[in-house]
Design a protein around this motif. Structure first.
Motif: not given
Length: 405
Positions: A16-17, A31-33, A143-144, A202-203
């Motif tokens: 995704f990244v 953050s994703l890392t 919301r997520t 992801f969301a």
């Protein structure tokens, strides 16, 4: 199974990244890392944990639990990075260091109950702190993110149950549990909560990017005020929510005097700076709950909520004086620009539509323009409600009266 979920989650986040770097901001990438590293680390920890009987104890116990504790704290740090909060790794490092020290205590190492209690109590603290960070920083926006926060709450309760089940069991805390209970406790918690986290991450990133695009579509890029559509939506929503209550509200229409001459004489760069000054004055001098929007060009609209008629004149006049001072100050007296304003006050019980109130305020604005500009008029009694004429000097301004252009 849980280890497979961790590795798959790390791989999917990595893809995704790598495949959409321009679609997400730098804060989300950072953050994703941390999420990717934590997923991989937790996966290795779970593999080491279930290898008990096949691998040395320092792998199946020492390394496995230390990796799981550090991975859990890295997810907490990933949450902090997502919201732009500074956060350190001291919590996970402290838990892992404590675990390493206790591992070399024979009485502790021989007790599965003690191991279960320590690891799950440490995870309880880490996960509870992560849940607090998610819910407190989100404040209902995503919301997520709420889902992630409540998932952490469920995980924290589960860790609490497992940790204190070890203490309250019929065995003494220094009597061994079966290895199946130890492994089952870890695997059950990791599989349920962290599988859900993989999907939510992801969301959550996607939802925030969509929200940013929506906000950009509602904000005037020059002044960072609401644009016309966003202002009308906010004002109409407030009127609808308070239609059955006794709430005074006022609409102020504000226009910079002879602004076209500023652009023609000094250039659009100077004109843009004047517009930014006006926006800064509006945000500084008006109440925090006021709805402010740039309707276009040099025209602004303001909705003052729960504000009586006499206070509206005070706010409008204060904005007018502060704007003159700010322009004189920023341009060292080389440029002078004034503004005119008109306002209309209503009560929510009157069910006066917003466009009608704006029309009355706009009429008062043009009466102020016709009367010589640089003044504030009310739609009720425009001639009596003029507070300050062009010839008057703003009090305590420290500047000579500017010549309107």
């Amino acid at each position: 199974m849980s280890a497979a979920v961790e590795f798959i989650g790390a791989f999917l986040l990595f893809l995704f990244v790598r495949t959409s770097p321009s679609a997400i901001d730098a804060r989300s990438v950072k953050s994703l890392t941390f999420w990717i590293i934590s997923f991989a680390m937790c996966g290795f920890g779970l593999v080491a944990l279930i290898s008990r009987g096949y691998a040395p104890d320092w792998i199946s116990y020492l390394f496995a639990n230390a990796a799981i504790l550090l991975a859990a704290d890295m997810r907490r740090v990933a949450v902090s990075k997502f919201w732009g909060i500074r956060s350190s790794h001291w919590l996970g490092l402290l838990a892992a260091a404590g675990w390493t020290g206790l591992y070399f205590v024979p009485a502790f190492k021989s007790s599965y109950a003690a191991i279960v209690f320590y690891v799950h109590a440490a995870l309880l603290v880490i996960v509870a702190k992560a849940a607090y960070q998610v819910l407190s920083c989100n404040r209902g926006r995503l919301r997520t993110a709420r889902w992630l926060g409540w998932t952490y709450c469920v995980a924290a309760l589960t860790h609490f149950y497992v940790a204190f089940s070890a203490v309250l069991s019929e065995h003494s805390i220094f009597q061994p549990f079966s290895s199946i209970e130890v492994i089952g406790g870890y695997v059950g918690i990791m599989f349920v909560t962290l599988f859900v986290n993989t999907i939510i991450v992801f969301a959550m990133v996607t939802e925030r990017e969509q929200l940013k695009f929506q906000e950009l579509a509602q904000v005037d890029p020059l002044t960072n005020l609401n644009n016309r559509r966003a202002f009308l939506n906010e004002a109409n929503d407030w009127l609808k929510r308070n239609s059955r209550k006794e709430r005074d509200f006022s609409v102020i229409m504000l226009d910079l005097d002879h602004f076209k001459k500023v652009n023609d004489t000094h250039g659009h760069a100077i004109g843009d700076k004047v517009l930014k000054i006006s926006a800064d004055v509006l945000k500084t001098e008006l109440p925090n709950d006021a709805a402010i929007g740039r309707l276009g060009g040099e025209e602004f609209a303001i909705l003052l909520k729960n504000t009586p008629h006499d206070r509206v004149m005070y706010y409008a006049e204060r904005v007018r004086c502060k704007f003159i001072e700010a322009v004189c100050s920023d341009f060292n007296g080389a440029l002078s620009v004034t503004l005119s304003a008109g306002y209309h006050t209503e009560n929510t019980r009157s069910n006066c539509p917003l466009n009608t109130a704006m029309a009355f305020a706009d009429r008062a604005l043009y009466q102020a323009k016709d009367a010589g500009r640089n003044r504030v008029y009310s739609s009720k009694k425009p001639k009596l409600d003029v507070v300050r004429e062009t010839s008057r000097v703003p009090e305590a301004s420290g500047f000579a009266t500017p010549k309107a252009i």
